[in-house]
Each structure stands twice: as structure tokens, then as C-alpha cells.
Design a protein around this motif. Structure first.
Motif, PDB file in Angstrom:
ATOM      1  N   UNK A 407     -20.238 -39.516   1.681  1.00 10.80           N
ATOM      2  CA  UNK A 407     -19.332 -38.930   0.708  1.00 10.80           C
ATOM      3  C   UNK A 407     -19.948 -37.693   0.064  1.00 10.80           C
ATOM      4  N   UNK A 408     -21.236 -37.808  -0.288  1.00 13.90           N
ATOM      5  CA  UNK A 408     -21.902 -36.691  -0.948  1.00 13.90           C
ATOM      6  C   UNK A 408     -22.143 -35.527   0.007  1.00 13.90           C
ATOM      7  N   UNK A 409     -22.539 -35.868   1.230  1.00 16.23           N
ATOM      8  CA  UNK A 409     -22.784 -34.829   2.231  1.00 16.23           C
ATOM      9  C   UNK A 409     -21.515 -34.010   2.462  1.00 16.23           C
ATOM     10  N   UNK A 410     -20.394 -34.721   2.593  1.00 21.73           N
ATOM     11  CA  UNK A 410     -19.115 -34.025   2.824  1.00 21.73           C
ATOM     12  C   UNK A 410     -18.774 -33.116   1.657  1.00 21.73           C
ATOM     13  N   UNK A 411     -18.944 -33.638   0.458  1.00 21.40           N
ATOM     14  CA  UNK A 411     -18.581 -32.833  -0.711  1.00 21.40           C
ATOM     15  C   UNK A 411     -19.469 -31.602  -0.838  1.00 21.40           C
ATOM     16  N   UNK A 412     -20.775 -31.802  -0.582  1.00 21.47           N
ATOM     17  CA  UNK A 412     -21.675 -30.649  -0.689  1.00 21.47           C
ATOM     18  C   UNK A 412     -21.321 -29.590   0.354  1.00 21.47           C
ATOM     19  N   UNK A 413     -21.180 -30.033   1.617  1.00 22.72           N
ATOM     20  CA  UNK A 413     -20.901 -29.050   2.661  1.00 22.72           C
ATOM     21  C   UNK A 413     -19.518 -28.412   2.462  1.00 22.72           C
ATOM     22  N   UNK A 414     -18.580 -29.197   1.933  1.00 14.82           N
ATOM     23  CA  UNK A 414     -17.264 -28.628   1.612  1.00 14.82           C
ATOM     24  C   UNK A 414     -17.392 -27.508   0.605  1.00 14.82           C
ATOM     25  N   UNK A 415     -18.234 -27.741  -0.381  1.00 17.39           N
ATOM     26  CA  UNK A 415     -18.423 -26.733  -1.429  1.00 17.39           C
ATOM     27  C   UNK A 415     -19.152 -25.502  -0.855  1.00 17.39           C
ATOM     28  N   UNK A 416     -20.193 -25.760  -0.052  1.00 17.93           N
ATOM     29  CA  UNK A 416     -20.973 -24.642   0.493  1.00 17.93           C
ATOM     30  C   UNK A 416     -20.145 -23.821   1.492  1.00 17.93           C
ATOM     31  N   UNK A 417     -19.267 -24.500   2.207  1.00 16.84           N
ATOM     32  CA  UNK A 417     -18.377 -23.814   3.142  1.00 16.84           C
ATOM     33  C   UNK A 417     -17.572 -22.734   2.399  1.00 16.84           C
ATOM     34  N   UNK A 418     -17.018 -23.139   1.253  1.00 17.62           N
ATOM     35  CA  UNK A 418     -16.200 -22.209   0.475  1.00 17.62           C
ATOM     36  C   UNK A 418     -17.070 -21.115  -0.155  1.00 17.62           C
ATOM     37  N   UNK A 419     -18.244 -21.516  -0.645  1.00 17.21           N
ATOM     38  CA  UNK A 419     -19.140 -20.535  -1.288  1.00 17.21           C
ATOM     39  C   UNK A 419     -19.596 -19.476  -0.281  1.00 17.21           C
ATOM     40  N   UNK A 420     -19.990 -19.929   0.902  1.00 14.85           N
ATOM     41  CA  UNK A 420     -20.454 -18.990   1.929  1.00 14.85           C
ATOM     42  C   UNK A 420     -19.323 -18.053   2.344  1.00 14.85           C
ATOM     43  N   UNK A 421     -18.131 -18.628   2.521  1.00 14.21           N
ATOM     44  CA  UNK A 421     -17.002 -17.804   2.949  1.00 14.21           C
ATOM     45  C   UNK A 421     -16.705 -16.729   1.906  1.00 14.21           C
ATOM     46  N   UNK A 422     -16.693 -17.124   0.636  1.00 12.90           N
ATOM     47  CA  UNK A 422     -16.393 -16.165  -0.429  1.00 12.90           C
ATOM     48  C   UNK A 422     -17.469 -15.090  -0.488  1.00 12.90           C
ATOM     49  N   UNK A 423     -18.721 -15.513  -0.278  1.00 15.56           N
ATOM     50  CA  UNK A 423     -19.816 -14.548  -0.322  1.00 15.56           C
ATOM     51  C   UNK A 423     -19.698 -13.538   0.821  1.00 15.56           C
ATOM     52  N   UNK A 424     -19.416 -14.048   2.012  1.00 15.68           N
ATOM     53  CA  UNK A 424     -19.286 -13.147   3.165  1.00 15.68           C
ATOM     54  C   UNK A 424     -18.069 -12.231   3.007  1.00 15.68           C
ATOM     55  N   UNK A 425     -16.997 -12.783   2.459  1.00 17.91           N
ATOM     56  CA  UNK A 425     -15.800 -11.967   2.205  1.00 17.91           C
ATOM     57  C   UNK A 425     -16.142 -10.825   1.243  1.00 17.91           C
ATOM     58  N   UNK A 426     -16.942 -11.156   0.225  1.00 19.62           N
ATOM     59  CA  UNK A 426     -17.308 -10.132  -0.765  1.00 19.62           C
ATOM     60  C   UNK A 426     -18.225  -9.081  -0.147  1.00 19.62           C
ATOM     61  N   UNK A 427     -18.899  -9.448   0.948  1.00 14.18           N
ATOM     62  CA  UNK A 427     -19.779  -8.489   1.638  1.00 14.18           C
ATOM     63  C   UNK A 427     -19.003  -7.677   2.674  1.00 14.18           C
ATOM     64  N   UNK A 428     -17.686  -7.842   2.697  1.00 16.64           N
ATOM     65  CA  UNK A 428     -16.876  -7.005   3.581  1.00 16.64           C
ATOM     66  C   UNK A 428     -16.565  -7.627   4.930  1.00 16.64           C
TER      67      UNK A 428
END
Lengths: 596, 596
Positions: A407-428
């Protein structure tokens, strides 16, 4: 019938309306002075656009402008003239013409040096914008958002009321507390010690309307929740509230799909329906959240079997020590090029603090597909090949691997998935297209969740019906029951939630008393209603503020609300909430602690 | 596009829909069991009508019905069949057909012996109706009223939003107190001693929207006033709230006329516009009220000159003793036939108690035009003739004459005019046509009225603009200033009020501080807004509950509201307002007196 925005006013046109075809016409415009130059030019602005005015030489109008502050309100009469071709402004809707002023009246003077200028390129601190909201409202951004909101709700009403016979019914907001929900504001009355509660939603009323044979109800409802300083929430908010009798969950989904398709603005991309569907379980397994952002991929991949029994200490420890444990990964294309050490440290910190997960393993895939990773020395070449194949690794990919309680692994990776995507989006990087609107239904939620007190609490609210095939489990194994609840997710945010409701009084009583341990007295009227001939019914509530925020590309719901409160619930313009008089406290039989 | 009231449901038709043209069709209906007879017939009802069902002999459906209480909910499938001509029911919309049932499912059982039957001819006590509102909502009367209300507001939105470019903007209800208005509910917050006030109207916000260049605003707004047990008021109510910039009082009147004409239901009579207009002074002189019912005549007639110096003691005493005194009369056709002594005594009592007026003189005009009156022995034949001519006396007329301070005389006769008319109407005289909707604008109100404290108070609210030609008097003789306020009256009830607002910050400050002695701190934001480039603006608020009440012929606004409160502000269904927990009081930093 054409829409006439000038009817019942002094003006003949708005400041956004004049084109070449109007050349030669006598017009009257009203608006705010955006700029004026050398007593020769004025840019006049209203909520619809800007128009350039020319002041003839030696005209008294030029004199009038001399001492006039920007943002003063003018009424001008004049003639529309074509601009010389070289002076036409293609970026300005009215850029083909200008208006030669004949007379001008100052309708409302502005003082000089307002707290900020009404120019869109200016970045003004939000607290200042909220304090002088009436100035902020003049900006083209807020004008656009509020007008769009009005148009979208009008289309929704048309769809519901005119095309599908729904009845728009207002329900009270001064009511009695609904148990098992959000914190509700209370309102003292002139009866000592007795309070209304401000309704957090029309939930009870819409169910009672179904009992009352008003079988197709909707309302764009004002709701209240005292949620304190939660990010991007408001103490009062709006939901498009719908309820129907003699229907099913799938029918309500179709209704909502039709509603959104019909009311979606033409300028935005077309919506295709039906929207895709995921079960709660699928959403959690693939995205680590019940509100997945499906504009991009990077799904969570289970790698437990790959790493099991490979003598990798960090993984073996986890798998041995805990039940329900697993090892999962997300694969971030181009991540190796952009995501740096400090970001990875932040991610590890998130894992530790929020999900008690030690260690976040990363693999940087190089140009030549070799790895840079702590794992290199622990895994065989064969295993590396297996991973490459299973995770379809490309040059510059970043892999994040977490191990621990599933449960925790899924939640963490779910959160990091969104964080990484937003970061890469902000980098163009084009992780998603800003014009994409990805709707998704999430279904098959559990009916109950474990509560902090060790019992069960409603996953959504206590009136949600169990799925028919699970009804028998309500009595034997309630934690295993799936509900007839459905959420609608848009670009990773929950924008609507609804369900088929319990319409059997026996089941409702059992859920409230035996499972949720609630006191029935507060809901006696609802139970009695269910005993009086209640049709099967269900509905949905769409969070209008959130929907409009995403639709208009705003960064906060405060930008789609005319007069929002600040994050801590204050109205910065008026100073509300404020102290009240002792007289008023006496009238309502309340005392407050001595004020400082 | 046709309106489809069956989309997204299990049914194929409503219970009010089937006609001869459907004969032979397989249909699915859902509804409540209104009656069933001998296991052979069922009358099935939903919010749209009733349909007769026939149960074939020896069908399991007949058995199913045996133990089923009325008001249980059924889903039936069957075939539409023509009724034999002699069994057709012309009074029933579906009376040409019946449905031969093939299968039936019980969707929701009702317990037997509900608190009342859902039959329109039954008179049920209102408190019982409110307590079981979900049952009352099933009656055709409430179904009609609520559906009409939804249709009318939808038409209003179309007119405003689609045809005239108004923007529907929601404004907050948790705000700061607006000085000089009605009693506002307060809402404690988690900041000790600080409260929101629930807005009594969006007045401030709509003016701020004008400052913010949202120049065509409307909202069907939920408003709050803590008015205690005033007859036919509700603590929360709805107004159609409109504001515009760059406009005039007459233009707003035209807008409202167009709005009402467009949204008026086809079944009701056509509205002809423009609506007639009266000044406040004319209304008071002719009708003794600022909301005259113009469906009937019986205007107040001044008879001071006729009775002056005629040695009639009762009149002379009044005229000599008091300034601003006069003698006035109303003439009630056929009144002599119906209005009896006890009613006259009640009228006299009203004069004494409410208006300090001694003696109400009456003249009963007989068949032969002779009088029965205490006046007979006091007045000459010549005077009698003069009165006959001036008052156009007919056989059986009743004349009521009051003498005293003019203001009081007008108010008393205004009240008796309405009382007499209502009484005669109840006796079957056609004083007015129940289908008449007589709209009337009342204009030229005073801006200020004398307050109880000896100063002045706003006749309407402190933001109302003076008439231009009276503006100079604001500084020299404020009591004499006429305002740009306008009321819309329908059949003797005020249904809308609005005004051109003050848009000069100097004038607004002067009115608030110098005339009304208000503390400016609570309105600092509004004053600042007026200093920031404020367009001339005005608007109106239409009381939707009252309008719908008159339009639907309901006897109380509670019959056009889905879940109204009782006269003393209670929700009889849920028991709100109710006690709250000590925990909650602590959370909001409030204490209440020990409860009994």
C-alpha cells in the motif's frame, strides 16, 4: 436571437467590438482609461476588450485628459475610422480601427496610484490582488474565467433542464448537522443553545426529493465546509448537484458524459465519450492513487518477482519481514537527463516521512543503455537484461524502485510519478499536452475503510449503496464490500463523485447503527422517509470550482471565483471574519472568551 | 431538441404521458401505488401524473399487490390498451388508455398508514405537511409549483444570459456585516471571537463587480435574514439579483419588463408592457400604501373640502386641532350588502390601535340612494347631494370616512380598502379576476425617513442615489430628497426593488457619516472601490419566492419552496435548529447559557 451586450445601456458598442465594418459609424463607448498619451490617444478598456481613441487637436477632450488619472471611467462619442494599414494592430481584436472622439464625459474619477496596474503581464502578489479584488476583476484573465464559468453553467442548465427535464430545486443551507461528514459551520439562533448547521452538501435533501417524487433534480448548489487551511479549498464552494430515481450507476455516468460534452466550450478540444473506466484496485495498482492523471503513462510496474530470491539484501529484508510487501518501479523517460540528486533526496524523504519507506533505489540508464545505480554491484547481468526487457528501458531513462508494504509503495510511487511528470513538464518536455482533458471514471471503491478508532468509517458517506453482488457481505464481512460509488477524475484531480444510494430503510439503519455506530436521532427523518415508499435512486456532485479551474487553465480555484477567501478563510477585502458587538452576542445567547 | 424526461432511466414513459397514440406499445412505468382495488386495478402515480394499470386475472402481480401498502414504489412492464369509450376518463390526462400489466417489481415498500394520504382534496395541517415534507412533495400542487419555479428561472436565465449577455456570478455569503440593514445571522469561526455574517443580499458584491468591469451581472442568489417570526418570510430566501453599469433607472425598468414578459408562463395571461407607474406620493394619496393593489379601484378620495366648516363636530375637531389633517373616504361598491357591524367594529379597532384614529364614519347607501348613517342628522341635504355626486354613489355602496392626521388616515383607509376587497372577493363578488397580474412601478421615494432616534435612516439602503435634480438638497435638506429607488408591485405586494446607486465616493461618505452617522470602518473597502474608477450603475432584486407564490396562486411562499422553515424558523422535519456538542462549542470558542 443574437446576444445583445449593449441593450439597456448608454453605449452602442463594447470596447472589444468595433471592426473595419463599423468604419464611418457614430458610436458611444464607455470604459476605463487604460493609457493616454500626449493628449492625443486614449486606450479605453472594458470587460470585453480595448479600443484606441484619437483626440482631435485642440479639442476640449484633450484638455479634459490632462489631469485625469488612469482607470477613470469615460463615456465617449465619436466616429469609427480605419487605421492606416501600417498602424493596424493584428494582436488587438479592434486593431483595424480607432475612434475619433467628438465628446467625452468623465463618469467616475479614479484616484492616482492605485495599488496595482491592471495589466496582465504584471505579476501582483495574490494577497494584494485579494485585498483589491475589484481591481483584479478588471484583468482580462479574471474577466475570461468568470465569463467562461457563466457560459459553462448556462449550457449545463440547458442540457439538464431543457433537454432532459431536470428540475432546478433550491434546498436550504440552514439545517441540522449530517453525521459522518466534514466539519460543518454552526449558526446560533435566537433560541438559547440551539444552532443551525450550514449544509456541506444537499445530500439529504436530494434523497428526500427522490422520496418526494421529484425524480430528476439538479441544483448548482452553494455548500459550506469548515476545513481550515487546506490548500486550494474554500469555506464556501459550488457543486453541480444531480439526483435521479429509477436509474443505475452506468446511466448516471452516461448522463454526466453527455452533460460535460454538451457544456464543454467550443474553444477547448472536443470530448470523446464514453470516458474510460478503472476500478479502484486497478487505479491503485497502476497509478498508486484513486485519482490518476492519465495524460501521461509511467505506470507503476511490479518487479517483485524479478528481484525475489536474488540475494539483494535491501529487497530480501523487506520481502521477508512483512506481509503484503512488494517491490515496484516507475520508469521515467528522459528522467536521467533532468532529475538530479537533490530531487532524489527529496523523494527519499517523502518516502520516509509519509509512507515509512526506507531507501528509494534509482537506476540512471545511460546513452549506451548501461546503468548508473547502487544496484549494479548487486545484480547479475542476466537480471539486468531481464529488467531492461520488462521495463522497456531506453537511453536516459530514470527508474525509481521502492520496496515495502504494498500500500505504501504504491502511494509513494504514485506521488513520485506525478512529481516527476510535473518537473519534466516544467523543464519543457512534453509530458502532457496542456490542451488535453483526460477524464476517467474510477469505480468499485470499498464501501467502508478502517477508521482511526479501530472500527469502520464510510469510504464516502453513509448513504452509499453496496454493490448488489456484495450486499450479503455487509452483514458478514463489511470491510470487503464494494460500493456503488463512482468518482470522475480529470487530469489527476477528482472533479465529481456520486453513487447509487441505499433506499432500504433496514439496510440504512444497519449501516448507521451496527457498522458505523452513529446515533440515529439526527437522521430519524431520513429513515422514516425511506420507510414511506422510496424509489431506487442515485446521483452525483460535480465540483464546479475545480472543474472550471482545470478547464480555464487557472493555477488556483481562487482564479475562477469572483470573491474568494484567502487560504486561511479570510476575506482580505472586507476583513471578514470580524468581531461582533456584545449586543449581538447577547441576542444570540453566546459568549466568547475575552478578546485581546 | 425535444425534452426527454425518461432519458437515463428504466422507464419508457412517465405516468402522465400515455395517450391513445401509444396503444399497442410495450411500456415500462415506475411510480407510487395511489390506489389498488380487488387485485385488479392499480393507479400508479409519479410526479407527472397517474396511469391506470389492469392486472390480468390469476396473474402473480395480483398476488403481489395483496400485502402491499399504498405509496409503495413499483416498476411495471405492460401493454398500452385503449379503454372502452364508456370507461374513458376525460378529467385524467391519461384517461383514454390503461396499461395491461405483464410484470411488476416492488422497488420500495411503504409502511402502512402514513401520516397522511397523498390526495389533493385532503386538507392536512401545515405543521404535519412540513414534518413529512417528502410526502407533501408528492402532491400535484407542490409538484406543479416547484416545476413551474424551475421553468420560470430557466427562462429568466435564458433572457439574461443568452439574449442579453449578463454574466451569472456567484458571490460569497460568509462575509462581513453590512451596516444599516436587516438583522444578519452570524457564524463563529475557529478564530476566537471572530464571526462571519451571512449576507442579507449581494448588494456590496454586485456594486464591487461593477467597479470590477463585470458590467452586466445577475445571480439567482440565496440570501439570509434573521427576521424572527414575520408572516410569510423565511430565514433563507432567494432573489433574482441584477446589476448593470452605464444605465439609467428607466432602462433597468425596461429590462425587468422584458425579463418578466419573456419568462412569464404561457398558461398565465400575457403581460403587457411597459408597466404603469405611480410616484410614491400618488400611491400614498390614492391607495394609502406604497404597494397598491391595482386589480381593483376603490381609491381614496379626499372629502376635506366637502366637510370643512359644515358644523359637524367630529370633523371640525380634527381639522382644527391638528396640522396636516384631513378627511378622506373610500367607496365600496356593494359593500352595504356584505359588510356587517362586527366587521366595522374591527375596522374601527384597527384605526384606534394602529393609527390612533378615533371613529370611523360609515354611510350605507340604500337601494333608493337614501343613507343609513350617523351623519344623516348632521349634514344638510345639499351636502348629501354633493357627496353623492363627488363619490358617485350607487345603490348598496358603503362609504368609510376617516378624519385625522393625513398620514394615518391614508394608511388606515389603504388597509381597509384591501380588507374590504378581500372580504367581498371571499363572498363571491368579482372584485378582481384571479388571473389578473397587475404590475406597477412605484417611483420617487424619499431617500431618507425619520428614524426612531430622531435622525434620519435610509428609506431603502445607504447606497441608493438621490435624484439628480435633488442632489443639492442632500447637503441642505436631506429629508426632502427624492431617491432613484424604484419598487415593482404585483397585485399589492412588493416583488422587486432597486435603484441607481451612489457612485461618487464623496457623496457616499457624506451620506454614511454625516447623515446616517455610520462607522465607516465596516465599509472602508467599498469607499475605496468607489475611489478607484467606479462607473455609474444600478440594479434590482426580484423576490423570487414571493413572485412564484403570486404566479402559482399559492397561499404562502412555503408552497413554492421545497423545504421551507416554519413561521418560527424551525425545520420541522429534522428538528433544526438543534443543540450542538460541547466539543463543537469549544472548537468555535463559544459558550451558551446552561440548557434546561
Amino acid at each position: 436571437m443574437k446576444c445583445d451586450v449593449n441593450s439597456f445601456t448608454w453605449r452602442t458598442h463594447t470596447c472589444g467590438e468595433l471592426r473595419s465594418e463599423h468604419v464611418g459609424q457614430q458610436v458611444t463607448l464607455c470604459g476605463w482609461v487604460q493609457f493616454h498619451r500626449m493628449g492625443k490617444f486614449i486606450t479605453l478598456r472594458d470587460g470585453y476588450g480595448v479600443t484606441q481613441l484619437i483626440i482631435p487637436e485642440k479639442s476640449p477632450v484633450g484638455y479634459l485628459m490632462k489631469n485625469l488619472s488612469l482607470e477613470s471611467v469615460l463615456k465617449v462619442e465619436g466616429t469609427v475610422v480605419q487605421r492606416p494599414l501600417e498602424e493596424q494592430n493584428k494582436k488587438m481584436a479592434t486593431g483595424e480601427i480607432e475612434v475619433e472622439v467628438v465628446t467625452a464625459d468623465v463618469l467616475g474619477k479614479s484616484k492616482p496610484n492605485l495599488p496595482f496596474n491592471i495589466r496582465d503581464f504584471q505579476k501582483v502578489k495574490e494577497s494584494l490582488r485579494l485585498m483589491y479584488r475589484y481591481l483584479d476583476l478588471r484583468t482580462s484573465n479574471l474577466q475570461k474565467n468568470l465569463r467562461l464559468r457563466s457560459n459553462v453553467t448556462m449550457k449545463m442548465r440547458e442540457f439538464l433542464c431543457k433537454h432532459h427535464g431536470f428540475v432546478d430545486i433550491e434546498t436550504p443551507t440552514l439545517f441540522r448537522r449530517t453525521p459522518g461528514g466534514a466539519q460543518e459551520f454552526v449558526v446560533p439562533t435566537h433560541s438559547p443553545g440551539k444552532f443551525y448547521s450550514l449544509t456541506q452538501s444537499p445530500q439529504q435533501f436530494k434523497q428526500l426529493l427522490m422520496v418526494g417524487a421529484l425524480d430528476r433534480y439538479f441544483q448548482i448548489a452553494h455548500c459550506y465546509r469548515d476545513e481550515g487551511a487546506k490548500a486550494d479549498r474554500q469555506p464556501e464552494f459550488t457543486q453541480v448537484d444531480i439526483e435521479m430515481s429509477f436509474t443505475s450507476a452506468d446511466r448516471i455516468k452516461s448522463l454526466v458524459e453527455g452533460l460535460l460534452q454538451y457544456s464543454w466550450p467550443k474553444e477547448a478540444s472536443n470530448l470523446s465519450t464514453p470516458f474510460p473506466k478503472l476500478t479502484y484496485k486497478e487505479a491503485m495498482e497502476m497509478y498508486g492513487t484513486d485519482k490518476p492523471d492519465t495524460r501521461f503513462d509511467m505506470k507503476i510496474i511490479d518487479v517483485t518477482d524479478i528481484f525475489k530470491n536474488q540475494n539483494i539484501e535491501i529487497f530480501d529484508k523487506v520481502l521477508m519481514n512483512k506481509e503484503n510487501s512488494s517491490i515496484k518501479a516507475i520508469v521515467i523517460p528522459k528522467g536521467a537527463l533532468h532529475i538530479n540528486k537533490s530531487l532524489l533526496e527529496k523523494f527519499e524523504e517523502i518516502g520516509k516521512c509519509l509512507y515509512s519507506l526506507e531507501g528509494l533505489v534509482n537506476i540512471f540508464v545511460k546513452e549506451d543503455l548501461n546503468w548508473k545505480s547502487i544496484l549494479c554491484k548487486h545484480v547479475s547481468l542476466e537480471l539486468q537484461q531481464k529488467l531492461k526487457k520488462n521495463l522497456e528501458l531506453q537511453p536516459h531513462t530514470l527508474v525509481l524502485i521502492s520496496a515495502g508494504e504494498t500500500r505504501n509503495v504504491l502511494q509513494l510511487l504514485g506521488k513520485l510519478r506525478v512529481e516527476c511528470a510535473a518537473y519534466l513538464q516544467s523543464k519543457g518536455l512534453n509530458i502532457w499536452n496542456p490542451k488535453d482533458f483526460n477524464f476517467l471514471w474510477v469505480v468499485d471503491f470499498p464501501l467502508f475503510l478502517p477508521s482511526d478508532e479501530g472500527g469502520l468509517e464510510p469510504a464516502h458517506h453513509p448513504f452509499t449503496a453496496p454493490q448488489e453482488q456484495d450486499t450479503h457481505l455487509v452483514y458478514s464481512n463489511p470491510a470487503a464490500v464494494r460500493s456503488q460509488h463512482y468518482d470522475l477524475v480529470l487530469n489527476g484531480q477528482e472533479i465529481a463523485g456520486g453513487s447509487i444510494r441505499i433506499h432500504s430503510s433496514e439496510l440504512q439503519k444497519y449501516v448507521l447503527t451496527d457498522i458505523l455506530k452513529e446515533d440515529l436521532t439526527e437522521l430519524q427523518h431520513l429513515i422514516e422517509a425511506l420507510e414511506s415508499g422510496c424509489p431506487p435512486h442515485g446521483g452525483i456532485a460535480i465540483g464546479l470550482d475545480r472543474l472550471m479551474c482545470i478547464l480555464s487553465g487557472a493555477s488556483s480555484i481562487r482564479d475562477v471565483i469572483a470573491f474568494p477567501k484567502s487560504l486561511d478563510g479570510k476575506d482580505l477585502m472586507s476583513g471578514a471574519p470580524a468581531k461582533i458587538s456584545d449586543e449581538l452576542k447577547k441576542f444570540y445567547f453566546i459568549q466568547t472568551p475575552p478578546s485581546n
